[in-house]
Scaffold this motif. Structure first.
Motif, PDB file in Angstrom:
ATOM      1  N   PHE A  67       0.818  -1.206   0.000  1.00 26.86           N
ATOM      2  CA  PHE A  67       0.000   0.000   0.000  1.00 26.86           C
ATOM      3  C   PHE A  67       0.857   1.264   0.000  1.00 26.86           C
ATOM      4  O   PHE A  67       1.760   1.400   0.820  1.00 26.86           O
ATOM      5  N   SER A  68       0.612   2.194  -0.885  1.00 30.22           N
ATOM      6  CA  SER A  68       1.152   3.558  -0.841  1.00 30.22           C
ATOM      7  C   SER A  68       0.851   4.237  -2.167  1.00 30.22           C
ATOM      8  O   SER A  68       1.210   3.720  -3.233  1.00 30.22           O
ATOM      9  N   ALA A  69       0.193   5.397  -2.076  1.00 26.09           N
ATOM     10  CA  ALA A  69      -0.114   6.139  -3.308  1.00 26.09           C
ATOM     11  C   ALA A  69       1.086   6.982  -3.730  1.00 26.09           C
ATOM     12  O   ALA A  69       1.160   7.454  -4.860  1.00 26.09           O
ATOM     13  N   GLY A  70       1.995   7.202  -2.763  1.00 26.87           N
ATOM     14  CA  GLY A  70       3.141   8.068  -3.047  1.00 26.87           C
ATOM     15  C   GLY A  70       2.886   9.519  -2.651  1.00 26.87           C
ATOM     16  O   GLY A  70       3.676  10.404  -2.994  1.00 26.87           O
ATOM     17  N   THR A  71       1.808   9.752  -1.915  1.00 22.35           N
ATOM     18  CA  THR A  71       1.477  11.138  -1.525  1.00 22.35           C
ATOM     19  C   THR A  71       2.542  11.714  -0.597  1.00 22.35           C
ATOM     20  O   THR A  71       3.020  12.833  -0.805  1.00 22.35           O
ATOM     21  N   SER A 240      13.717   7.133   8.606  1.00 25.20           N
ATOM     22  CA  SER A 240      12.856   6.056   8.115  1.00 25.20           C
ATOM     23  C   SER A 240      11.442   6.291   8.630  1.00 25.20           C
ATOM     24  O   SER A 240      11.228   7.112   9.524  1.00 25.20           O
ATOM     25  N   PHE A 241      10.498   5.591   8.049  1.00 21.92           N
ATOM     26  CA  PHE A 241       9.097   5.697   8.479  1.00 21.92           C
ATOM     27  C   PHE A 241       8.645   4.391   9.099  1.00 21.92           C
ATOM     28  O   PHE A 241       9.161   3.324   8.753  1.00 21.92           O
ATOM     29  N   LYS A 242       7.690   4.501   9.988  1.00 22.93           N
ATOM     30  CA  LYS A 242       7.093   3.296  10.569  1.00 22.93           C
ATOM     31  C   LYS A 242       5.586   3.421  10.391  1.00 22.93           C
ATOM     32  O   LYS A 242       4.980   4.372  10.901  1.00 22.93           O
ATOM     33  N   LEU A 243       5.030   2.518   9.645  1.00 20.65           N
ATOM     34  CA  LEU A 243       3.582   2.531   9.423  1.00 20.65           C
ATOM     35  C   LEU A 243       2.940   1.439  10.266  1.00 20.65           C
ATOM     36  O   LEU A 243       3.372   0.284  10.216  1.00 20.65           O
ATOM     37  N   GLY A 268       6.863   7.949  12.929  1.00 14.19           N
ATOM     38  CA  GLY A 268       5.782   6.970  13.089  1.00 14.19           C
ATOM     39  C   GLY A 268       4.489   7.557  12.548  1.00 14.19           C
ATOM     40  O   GLY A 268       4.185   8.729  12.779  1.00 14.19           O
ATOM     41  N   ASN A 269       3.772   6.763  11.759  1.00 13.04           N
ATOM     42  CA  ASN A 269       2.444   7.211  11.301  1.00 13.04           C
ATOM     43  C   ASN A 269       1.445   6.074  11.314  1.00 13.04           C
ATOM     44  O   ASN A 269       1.731   4.953  10.927  1.00 13.04           O
ATOM     45  N   ASP A 270       0.246   6.433  11.817  1.00 12.65           N
ATOM     46  CA  ASP A 270      -0.853   5.481  11.841  1.00 12.65           C
ATOM     47  C   ASP A 270      -1.560   5.586  10.477  1.00 12.65           C
ATOM     48  O   ASP A 270      -1.742   6.695   9.957  1.00 12.65           O
TER      49      ASP A 270
END
Ligand code: PMT
Length: 342
Positions: A67-71, A240-243, A268-270
């Motif tokens: 999942f990721s639109a690239g927004t 880095s990101f954490k989903l 971190g993102n929900d």
């Protein structure tokens, strides 16, 4: 299809999986871009964006997608450019891109921006096309930035599709960026597959459905943050990101990543709140006072929030302000300090 799962280290991975055919050509262009930007004294950020795929067949008909639109990546890249950074935008083919993202076919189809003018001259029968008056101001703003960035050559774009393309490109680009040392930043917003099928275990042709159910055992994609931090870059500022979809896991998982890989920031993102809030997790600067530091929490957290009540009426569900503006501003502040400390 049942096979034994293997645990790949990054080294094993690159020794056994084949590079994408355009790798050398892509790296050559990146090297040229880095050289020019370094000469101009600009900082460079590598933004990764969009999801990677995992093909199930060598002649690929089916694949798993992330999942990721690239927004997040496309929006952030624009704010980095606005702040004077040069950007290497490494994105999933056909995902959103800086500037053109404002006119995505689903939220803002470009044909809706155009009018056919009524003809007033019989001598010129060609119909004229113009931009709808109420859309002109926004379009002019986006177009002006786009033209500026392209005329100055501040944006270099690379594409990937599979997780294999992504890993090879990431390693090669980070090695090229290592010449910039602390003046490079890595903004890893791409959603990277955690599991893959090594090519040695892939079916050559389309998997047949005759046998009923399908069983596939996938191998774990090696965690590339470790070699990125320790070997591929030399002092780059790594974000880095954490989903997560479970809000309770966000902070523990982000802390775990910082502890495990030793880089500078995890954002971190929900999944459902990612346009309204994110949390920056990092290690506190080492305390001078050794007696108190043993008791102290070694991590610090900073939440960035956009009021959820302020939504954009033209695209329901979207905040009127983009949280990426604040994310990028905070990161540039930290990166500047990082460069000074170096
Ligand atoms: O594009 P949008 O629709 O706007 O969505 C943006 C986003 C939610 C996808 C983005 O903000 C985000 O959270 N991206 C990271 C999602 C993800 O893959 O998280 P992860 O927990 O799987 O990976 C965490 C980090 O480890 C990532 O920075 C990744 O680059 C890195 N990783 C992942 C896999 C792997 N094998 N090695 C890695 O180092």
């Amino acid at each position: 299809m049942k096979t034994e799962a293997t645990k790949f280290s990054a080294e094993d991975y690159f020794a056994t999986q084949t590079p994408p055919p355009t790798l050398e050509e892509d790296v050559e262009k990146v090297r040229e871009f880095v050289k020019i930007q370094a000469k101009e004294g600009r900082n460079i950020v590598l933004v990764t964006s969009g999801g990677t795929t995992v093909p199930l067949e060598l002649n690929v008909v089916r694949f798993l997608d992330n999942f990721s639109a690239g927004t997040r990546g496309a929006t952030s890249a624009e704010y980095f450019l606005k702040a004077g950074y040069a950007v290497i935008f490494m994105h999933r083919q056909f995902s959103l891109q800086p500037f053109s993202r404002h006119y995505s076919h689903s939220t803002n189809p470009f044909l809706d921006f155009l009018d056919i003018e009524s003809q007033d001259s019989a001598s010129d029968p060609t119909p004229r096309i113009s931009v709808t008056p109420e859309k002109r101001a926004d379009l002019l703003t986006v177009l002006t930035s786009y033209k500026r960035v392209h005329s100055l050559g501040l944006l270099h774009t690379l594409t990937f599709v599979t997780v294999n393309d992504y890993l090879w490109l990431l390693r090669a680009v980070s090695q090229e960026l290592s010449v910039l040392k602390r003046r490079s930043m890595f903004y890893l917003a791409a959603a990277v597959s955690d599991f893959f099928l090594p090519r040695q275990k892939m079916s050559e042709h389309k998997i047949q459905s005759g046998k009923g159910s399908l069983h596939i055992e996938m191998d774990q994609v090696p965690k590339i943050l470790k070699p990125l931090v320790d070997e591929w870059t030399h002092g780059g500022f790594i974000v880095s990101f954490k989903l997560e979809t479970d809000q309770n896991l966000l902070l523990p998982k982000a802390r775990q990543a910082i502890e495990r890989y030793g880089h500078q920031v995890v954002i971190g993102n929900d999944l459902h709140r990612r346009k309204f809030e994110v949390v920056f997790v990092s290690k506190k600067a080492a305390s001078q006072d050794l007696t108190s530091s043993s008791q102290e929490d070694p991590f610090e957290e900073q939440w960035l929030r956009i009021p959820q009540s302020v939504v954009d009426q033209t695209t329901p569900g979207f905040p009127i302000k983009e949280i990426e503006e604040d994310i990028v501003q905070e990161l540039i502040k930290r990166h500047t300090l990082w460069v000074k400390q170096g």
